[in-house]
Design a protein around this motif. Structure first.
Motif, PDB file in Angstrom:
ATOM      1  N   PRO A  91       3.266  -5.228  -0.011  1.00 43.75           N
ATOM      2  CA  PRO A  91       2.817  -3.988  -0.663  1.00 43.75           C
ATOM      3  C   PRO A  91       3.980  -3.290  -1.343  1.00 43.75           C
ATOM      4  CG  PRO A  91       2.993  -3.686   1.712  1.00 43.75           C
ATOM      5  CD  PRO A  91       3.195  -5.153   1.457  1.00 43.75           C
ATOM      6  N   ASP A  92       3.648  -2.490  -2.364  1.00 43.14           N
ATOM      7  CA  ASP A  92       4.682  -1.792  -3.124  1.00 43.14           C
ATOM      8  C   ASP A  92       5.254  -0.613  -2.361  1.00 43.14           C
ATOM      9  OD1 ASP A  92       4.428  -3.512  -5.258  1.00 43.14           O
ATOM     10  OD2 ASP A  92       2.867  -2.315  -6.217  1.00 43.14           O
ATOM     11  N   ALA A  93       4.542  -0.108  -1.364  1.00 41.27           N
ATOM     12  CA  ALA A  93       5.005   1.072  -0.633  1.00 41.27           C
ATOM     13  C   ALA A  93       4.963   0.794   0.862  1.00 41.27           C
ATOM     14  CB  ALA A  93       4.133   2.270  -0.979  1.00 41.27           C
ATOM     15  N   PHE A  94       5.765   1.565   1.603  1.00 36.12           N
ATOM     16  CA  PHE A  94       5.812   1.407   3.052  1.00 36.12           C
ATOM     17  C   PHE A  94       5.886   2.785   3.686  1.00 36.12           C
ATOM     18  CE2 PHE A  94       8.475   1.035   6.921  1.00 36.12           C
ATOM     19  CZ  PHE A  94       7.594   0.291   7.689  1.00 36.12           C
ATOM     20  N   ALA A  95       4.987   3.044   4.633  1.00 36.59           N
ATOM     21  CA  ALA A  95       4.938   4.329   5.316  1.00 36.59           C
ATOM     22  C   ALA A  95       5.382   4.124   6.755  1.00 36.59           C
ATOM     23  CB  ALA A  95       3.524   4.900   5.271  1.00 36.59           C
ATOM     24  N   PRO A  96       6.647   4.362   7.078  1.00 37.17           N
ATOM     25  CA  PRO A  96       7.155   4.073   8.424  1.00 37.17           C
ATOM     26  C   PRO A  96       6.437   4.835   9.530  1.00 37.17           C
ATOM     27  CG  PRO A  96       8.756   5.351   7.156  1.00 37.17           C
ATOM     28  CD  PRO A  96       7.706   4.892   6.197  1.00 37.17           C
ATOM     29  N   GLY A  97       5.980   6.050   9.244  1.00 38.18           N
ATOM     30  CA  GLY A  97       5.337   6.851  10.278  1.00 38.18           C
ATOM     31  C   GLY A  97       4.057   6.231  10.810  1.00 38.18           C
ATOM     32  N   HIS A 165      21.235 -12.668   1.098  1.00 41.50           N
ATOM     33  CA  HIS A 165      21.921 -11.478   0.603  1.00 41.50           C
ATOM     34  C   HIS A 165      22.653 -10.845   1.786  1.00 41.50           C
ATOM     35  CE1 HIS A 165      19.681 -11.522  -3.227  1.00 41.50           C
ATOM     36  NE2 HIS A 165      18.645 -11.894  -2.485  1.00 41.50           N
ATOM     37  N   SER A 166      23.716 -10.122   1.512  1.00 37.12           N
ATOM     38  CA  SER A 166      24.435  -9.452   2.597  1.00 37.12           C
ATOM     39  C   SER A 166      24.989  -8.121   2.115  1.00 37.12           C
ATOM     40  CB  SER A 166      25.574 -10.333   3.144  1.00 37.12           C
ATOM     41  OG  SER A 166      26.561 -10.560   2.158  1.00 37.12           O
ATOM     42  N   ARG A 167      25.213  -7.236   3.065  1.00 39.14           N
ATOM     43  CA  ARG A 167      25.781  -5.914   2.789  1.00 39.14           C
ATOM     44  C   ARG A 167      26.785  -5.583   3.889  1.00 39.14           C
ATOM     45  NH1 ARG A 167      22.178  -0.382   1.884  1.00 39.14           N
ATOM     46  NH2 ARG A 167      23.838   0.900   0.990  1.00 39.14           N
ATOM     47  N   ALA A 278      17.399 -12.918   4.296  1.00 37.44           N
ATOM     48  CA  ALA A 278      16.977 -14.016   3.435  1.00 37.44           C
ATOM     49  C   ALA A 278      16.335 -13.472   2.167  1.00 37.44           C
ATOM     50  CB  ALA A 278      15.994 -14.924   4.178  1.00 37.44           C
ATOM     51  N   ALA A 279      16.440 -14.271   1.108  1.00 34.76           N
ATOM     52  CA  ALA A 279      15.929 -13.830  -0.195  1.00 34.76           C
ATOM     53  C   ALA A 279      14.435 -13.545  -0.171  1.00 34.76           C
ATOM     54  CB  ALA A 279      16.245 -14.887  -1.251  1.00 34.76           C
ATOM     55  N   HIS A 280      13.689 -14.216   0.717  1.00 32.77           N
ATOM     56  CA  HIS A 280      12.232 -14.024   0.690  1.00 32.77           C
ATOM     57  C   HIS A 280      11.821 -12.636   1.186  1.00 32.77           C
ATOM     58  CE1 HIS A 280      12.712 -15.819   4.840  1.00 32.77           C
ATOM     59  NE2 HIS A 280      11.919 -14.799   5.136  1.00 32.77           N
ATOM     60  N   THR A 281      12.748 -11.883   1.795  1.00 32.38           N
ATOM     61  CA  THR A 281      12.422 -10.513   2.204  1.00 32.38           C
ATOM     62  C   THR A 281      13.067  -9.473   1.297  1.00 32.38           C
ATOM     63  OG1 THR A 281      14.330 -10.335   3.705  1.00 32.38           O
ATOM     64  CG2 THR A 281      12.296 -11.261   4.612  1.00 32.38           C
ATOM     65  N   HIS A 287      11.116  -4.239   4.459  1.00 36.04           N
ATOM     66  CA  HIS A 287      12.454  -4.757   4.733  1.00 36.04           C
ATOM     67  C   HIS A 287      13.539  -3.934   4.047  1.00 36.04           C
ATOM     68  CE1 HIS A 287      10.158  -8.307   6.094  1.00 36.04           C
ATOM     69  NE2 HIS A 287      11.189  -8.487   6.885  1.00 36.04           N
ATOM     70  N   ARG A 288      13.225  -3.424   2.856  1.00 33.55           N
ATOM     71  CA  ARG A 288      14.203  -2.541   2.195  1.00 33.55           C
ATOM     72  C   ARG A 288      14.426  -1.290   3.040  1.00 33.55           C
ATOM     73  NH1 ARG A 288      11.176  -3.513  -2.565  1.00 33.55           N
ATOM     74  NH2 ARG A 288      10.438  -1.352  -2.518  1.00 33.55           N
ATOM     75  N   TRP A 289      13.333  -0.739   3.555  1.00 35.58           N
ATOM     76  CA  TRP A 289      13.449   0.439   4.427  1.00 35.58           C
ATOM     77  C   TRP A 289      14.271   0.111   5.665  1.00 35.58           C
ATOM     78  CZ3 TRP A 289      11.599   0.518   9.459  1.00 35.58           C
ATOM     79  CH2 TRP A 289      11.697   1.750  10.119  1.00 35.58           C
ATOM     80  N   LEU A 290      13.985  -1.032   6.291  1.00 37.18           N
ATOM     81  CA  LEU A 290      14.700  -1.431   7.500  1.00 37.18           C
ATOM     82  C   LEU A 290      16.189  -1.601   7.220  1.00 37.18           C
ATOM     83  CD1 LEU A 290      14.688  -2.399  10.470  1.00 37.18           C
ATOM     84  CD2 LEU A 290      14.237  -4.707   9.599  1.00 37.18           C
ATOM     85  N   ARG A 291      16.525  -2.254   6.128  1.00 32.91           N
ATOM     86  CA  ARG A 291      17.942  -2.481   5.810  1.00 32.91           C
ATOM     87  C   ARG A 291      18.672  -1.167   5.546  1.00 32.91           C
ATOM     88  NH1 ARG A 291      15.554  -6.810   2.695  1.00 32.91           N
ATOM     89  NH2 ARG A 291      15.872  -5.625   0.777  1.00 32.91           N
TER      90      ARG A 291
END
Length: 300
Positions: A91-97, A165-167, A278-281, A287-291
């Motif tokens: 999905p394009d959006a993620f609602a963590p709550g 990918h790494s940060r 991994a690139a698939h996430t 996953h962007r939110w988690l990172r």
């Protein structure tokens, strides 16, 4: 007249995913149990793939289904396709709550002690319905990412090749942990003094070598340990009141600074602690939110 091989277009993503699971588990039976299908369905699908790719894909060795070289090539490319499909389905959006997903973090002792408590607290604060699973990464954490066994990997594990990918989270270095009563506790350590110590060496196994050991050996030295242990767990108790010295990451050693002495090591073995995925996430909103959350929690 010989039968023509199956049309490659007849191979679907489910078949490629089944190939991945058989490769991961090394067993048709175990793959059937994990996928909740009959073993005959697994045998049929692998048979279809064998005919299409004109390769046995797996051969039985030592009670396991071992992948052929051709199977490894096919799997590497199919994982990229499965990853692209994952991205399209996200999905394009993620609602963590409101999120109820489980996230899996691969790491080792250092990260479990120093980083995981803060990460878990941050996740629970903004996403209280999510669950967190922490698994060991050892030296094959990147494979856990590819096999979808983990969402992220944390540790000294930068991956430069495609598919990852790494940060960078922060830099770290090694220091010497010893009892305050040690004769050299307040003496600057040069290479000769350091090598003369009674060392506790942490051997993590799985072919892993600590950065300070690589630096030491590159300088032409060799460390002869007095004691070898598999983990930093319990080092404080082992060292207290003794002449033993352990070379461990500085932040980890600082946890015992009230009762033990942490001294600079002549072989600092500087390294980076990184967040790897991994690139698939990469395009997944969750996953962007988690990172981003992990990066903030570890940098704060």
């Amino acid at each position: 007249m010989p039968a023509s091989p199956p049309n490659p277009a007849s191979i679907d993503f489910a078949a490629l995913d089944m190939l991945r699971v058989v490769h991961e588990l090394g067993s048709f039976t175990a793959a059937a149990e994990k996928l909740n299908v009959n073993q005959s369905a697994v045998s049929y699908t692998i048979g279809k793939l064998r005919a299409c790719f004109q390769d046995p894909l797996f051969v039985r060795e030592g009670g396991r289904q071992v992948a052929t070289d051709r199977c490894e090539e096919i799997l590497a490319k199919s994982l990229q396709m499965l990853g692209m499909l994952d991205e399209m389905l996200q999905p394009d959006a993620f609602a963590p709550g409101q999120a109820t997903q489980n996230v899996t973090i691969a790491c080792n002792y250092y990260e479990r002690v120093l980083l995981i408590p803060g990460i878990v607290a941050a996740i629970r604060q903004v996403a209280p319905k999510m669950t967190v699973k922490v698994i060991s990464s050892l030296s094959d954490g990147h494979l856990r990412l590819l096999r979808r066994e983990a969402d992220v990997l944390i540790g000294p594990f930068e991956r430069a090749e495609s598919g990852f990918h790494s940060r960078r989270l922060y830099g770290e270095e090694y220091a010497c942990l010893m009892d305050p009563g040690h004769p050299l506790a307040r003496t600057p350590l040069d290479a000769d003094r350091y090598l003369s110590l009674n060392h506790v060496l942490i051997d993590y196994g799985a072919g892993w070598q600590s950065a300070f050991l690589r630096e030491l050996e590159a300088a032409g030295h060799r460390l002869t340990p007095t004691i070898v242990v598999p983990s930093p767990a319990g080092l404080g108790t082992l060292i207290a009141g003794s002449d033993l010295v352990a070379t461990i990451p500085r932040r980890l050693g600082a946890r015992d600074a009230e009762t033990l002495t942490l001294a600079p090591s002549p072989f600092r073995g500087r390294f980076d602690v990184s967040l790897v995925w991994a690139a698939h996430t990469n395009a997944s909103a969750m996953h962007r939110w988690l990172r981003d959350l992990i990066w903030s929690a570890c940098r704060g």
